[in-house]
Design an enzyme around this catalytic site. Structure first.
Site: not given
Ligand code: TYM
Length: 327
Positions: A115, A195, A198
């Site tokens: 990030k 990966k 956006k």
């Molecule tokens: P976020 O919104 O960034 O991502 C949501 C979910 O999508 C998965 N993801 C992917 N999976 C496969 N290929 C990709 N290119 C890809 N990009 C995103 C992420 O792994 C995620 O599962 N930190 C978390 C949000 C969160 C959370 C939590 C999750 C906050 N608290 C507690 C589980 C438990 C996140 O990255 O969200």
């Protein structure tokens, strides 16, 4: 027998893409058919504040993410569905966890480093992001955390935090496990070494993309010079990524997809993939448009979710406060 607890969150920064869908949401929806599981799914709005954002748009973005989640099949009758900031106990527990998490541990988190490399301000919230995540998960006493591969390290840290807390203050938290799908790492359509996210918009396929945009993005997706449809993620990452996407949306295996396209070229395969995606995303887009018109209904769902989650979270927080000697 006590039900197993599943916890997962989605961060409202931008729209959902097929990486989010195949890495996490599809699994969250499927887990809803298991009667021996209890599910807590939430919109991680506090997490979204850790990266650059525009305050004017934030509440709309949160609402859109709620709507997107419901449209993909998260069902408030089967899952406790809420917004993270509506339950202040998450953050209170996170503070306690902050005090038992070493900065050395946090400095190793690759998501933080990525990030910052992308240009986000390295603020304290971004640094402590995985600690709040640990609180989100442990506050509901989770057994499983269904997330994409990029979040695996954060779940590992959650386990460390649970262990540290238990060792220091007395056994209280379980150590939850990651639940990964076969498509836990969907790569960018324009650059298979990154990966899908956006931040590389040309290679990111959003759930809300129109049929024309889907066609354009898929037809221009990177392949390789071999001209055959194959599945070999190490040697042929670009084509394998497309095959994975096809297989996941068609509910089949990559091997069967390869077989289906034997003797065919990239153009045929991509045309079929675009048609498949357009067909699969259409009902989600329709549901999304309906929900966007019914703000009242959506807000009611969130209110009810928070009402169920709050006492559970507060009970855990109280127990943790007692253990550390605050009360
Ligand atoms: P976020 O919104 O960034 O991502 C949501 C979910 O999508 C998965 N993801 C992917 N999976 C496969 N290929 C990709 N290119 C890809 N990009 C995103 C992420 O792994 C995620 O599962 N930190 C978390 C949000 C969160 C959370 C939590 C999750 C906050 N608290 C507690 C589980 C438990 C996140 O990255 O969200």
């Amino acid at each position: 027998m006590a039900k197993k607890v599943v916890v997962s969150g989605l961060k409202p920064s931008g729209e959902l893409h097929i990486g989010n869908y195949l890495g996490a949401i599809k699994q969250l929806v499927e887990l809803q058919n298991k009667s021996d599981y209890k599910r807590f799914y939430f919109i991680a709005d506090y997490h979204a504040l850790t990266q650059n954002f525009n305050a004017k748009d934030k509440s709309k973005e949160i609402f859109n993410m709620v709507v997107d989640s419901l449209a993909t099949g998260i069902d408030p009758k089967k899952s406790v569905f809420f917004v993270q900031s509506h339950i202040s106990a998450h953050n209170n527990l996170a503070w306690i966890f902050d005090t038992i998490t070493s900065t050395g541990e946090l400095s190793r988190m690759t998501a933080f480093k990525e990030k910052v490399a992308e240009g986000h301000v390295p603020n304290a919230g971004l640094y402590a992001y995985p600690v709040l995540m640990a609180a989100d998960v442990l506050i509901y006493n989770a057994d499983f955390v269904p997330v994409g591969d990029d979040q695996r390290q954060h779940v590992e840290l959650t386990r460390t935090i649970a262990r540290t807390f238990n060792a220091r203050f007395g056994k209280m938290f379980k150590e939850p496990k990651t639940l990964n799908t076969e498509t836990s790492r969907i790569m960018s359509l324009s650059d298979p070494t990154h990966k899908m996210s956006k931040s590389i918009s040309s290679g990111c396929l959003f759930l809300s993309d129109s049929p024309d945009t889907i066609k354009k993005k898929i037809m221009s997706a990177q392949t390789d010079s071999e001209r055959t449809i194959g599945f070999d993620p190490k040697r042929r990452p670009a084509v394998s990524n497309l095959v994975s996407i096809y297989a996941a949306f068609a509910n089949t295996s990559p091997q069967k997809v390869v077989k289906k396209f034997e003797g065919k070229g990239y153009a045929d395969f991509k045309k079929d993939l675009a048609t498949l995606l357009i067909g699969k995303l259409k009902p989600i887009q329709k549901k999304r448009a309906e929900l966007l018109k019914d703000r009242k209904k959506v807000m009611k769902i969130l209110e009810s979710g928070a009402k169920t989650a709050r006492p559970i979270a507060e009970k855990t927080l109280d127990e943790a406060k007692r253990k550390v000697g605050l009360i």
